[in-house]
Design an enzyme around this catalytic site. Structure first.
Site, PDB file in Angstrom:
ATOM      1  N   PRO A  45     -10.158   7.518 -49.718  1.00 15.13           N
ATOM      2  CA  PRO A  45      -9.073   8.703 -49.590  1.00 15.13           C
ATOM      3  C   PRO A  45      -9.516   9.808 -48.762  1.00 15.13           C
ATOM      4  CG  PRO A  45      -9.438   7.837 -51.937  1.00 15.13           C
ATOM      5  CD  PRO A  45     -10.401   7.234 -50.871  1.00 15.13           C
TER       6      PRO A  45
ATOM      7  N   GLU B  21     -15.695   3.772 -58.814  1.00 17.13           N
ATOM      8  CA  GLU B  21     -15.721   5.252 -58.584  1.00 17.13           C
ATOM      9  C   GLU B  21     -15.886   5.704 -57.251  1.00 17.13           C
ATOM     10  OE1 GLU B  21     -14.598   8.992 -59.654  1.00 17.13           O
ATOM     11  OE2 GLU B  21     -14.600   7.177 -60.914  1.00 17.13           O
TER      12      GLU B  21
ATOM     13  N   ARG C  98       2.290  -6.382 -37.182  1.00 16.91           N
ATOM     14  CA  ARG C  98       3.511  -6.348 -36.471  1.00 16.91           C
ATOM     15  C   ARG C  98       3.998  -5.840 -34.983  1.00 16.91           C
ATOM     16  NH1 ARG C  98       7.450  -4.985 -39.340  1.00 16.91           N
ATOM     17  NH2 ARG C  98       8.618  -3.794 -37.841  1.00 16.91           N
TER      18      ARG C  98
ATOM     19  N   ASP D  29      10.708   0.719 -34.213  1.00 14.92           N
ATOM     20  CA  ASP D  29      10.656   1.340 -35.702  1.00 14.92           C
ATOM     21  C   ASP D  29      10.230   2.899 -35.566  1.00 14.92           C
ATOM     22  OD1 ASP D  29      10.461  -1.002 -36.667  1.00 14.92           O
ATOM     23  OD2 ASP D  29       8.373  -1.654 -36.456  1.00 14.92           O
TER      24      ASP D  29
END
Length: 260
Positions: free
Chosen positions: A100, A127, A164, A179
């Site tokens: 994160p 964690e 992709r 896209d």
């Protein structure tokens, strides 16, 4: 397209290799793996644990909730992968950790990573990870400002975005070029049959067969979508004269009818 050599190689460091069958067995990515466009190899850090219980986590020094992944099994997994690659004559792969606190994943980052021939992706759990792993990590990447149970789904997100974009993966390579985010704008609206559904009609311009009018309509609607839903993207983009003119039209139309 006949593939004689894979276009990209992924090496995953993960405690849950089975999760990646979602990529290898299904959909667009599944076809890419089956055709040989992509290689994927999985390494479980438990194989490098020291004790009979294959322990790869421990309590955090200084206290606190949860367990941390130990640095040694992860480092040994990375070194094992790199040694295997070296024996095959491959250059050192970039090591990516899905976390994160990493750099936000966007299309520009995907394009940068595709300049590599391969990636080693760490999909950690618990964690967190012993901070010392960063001496073996080249880049930290985040898929959003939220916390997940592990790095496997973020790793698959990154892989799907990259796969992709490789030539031959999509049935129509132009699909990837159109896209959202590829040119810094959101994609324009799309329509298919029936032409009329419960009073809702397909825009007439799309039925006209006039390719230039369709191109302009799509560009204008792409600008409208971006201005309405992601104006931050426009702030970062240098617009062409045509785009500036169409965006001004969009703004005027919105001022005249703000609820449309």
């Amino acid at each position: 397209m006949k593939i004689t050599k894979s276009l990209f190689r992924f090496d995953l460091v993960t405690l849950m290799p089975e999760m990646f069958q979602a990529l290898t067995d299904f959909g667009v990515t599944g076809r890419a793996f089956k055709s040989g466009v992509i290689e994927m190899h999985v390494c479980n850090p438990r194989e490098f644990a020291k004790d009979a219980h294959n322990t790869i986590d421990d309590k955090s020094y200084g206290g606190g909730p949860g367990m941390l992944m130990m640095v040694e099994p992860l480092v040994k997994a990375i070194e094992f992968i790199k040694e295997k690659q070296h024996k095959k004559g491959l250059k050192g792969a970039k090591v990516v950790h899905m976390t994160p606190r990493g750099k936000s994943l966007d299309h520009q980052l995907v394009r940068e990573l595709l300049k590599e021939d391969s990636l080693i992706i760490i999909a950690s759990r618990y964690e967190g990870v012993d901070e010392r792993i960063n001496d073996w990590v080249d880049e930290e990447i985040s898929v959003g400002d939220y916390v997940m149970s592990g790095g496997e789904l973020p790793a698959m997100t990154l892989m799907d975005c990259m796969i992709r974009q490789l030539p031959g993966v999509l049935n129509d390579d132009e699909s990837a070029n159109q896209d959202s985010f590829v040119d810094g704008l959101l994609d324009h609206p799309h329509f298919t049959r029936p032409e009329l559904y419960r009073g809702l009609k397909v825009p007439e311009v799309l039925m006209s067969g006039d390719h230039e009018k369709i191109r302009i309509w799509r560009l204008k609607e792409s600008l409208r979508e971006t201005w309405t839903k992601r104006p931050d993207l426009l702030a970062e983009r240098l617009l062409t004269k045509e785009e500036s003119r169409l965006l001004q039209e969009v703004k005027r139309e919105q001022e005249q009818d703000p609820y449309n």
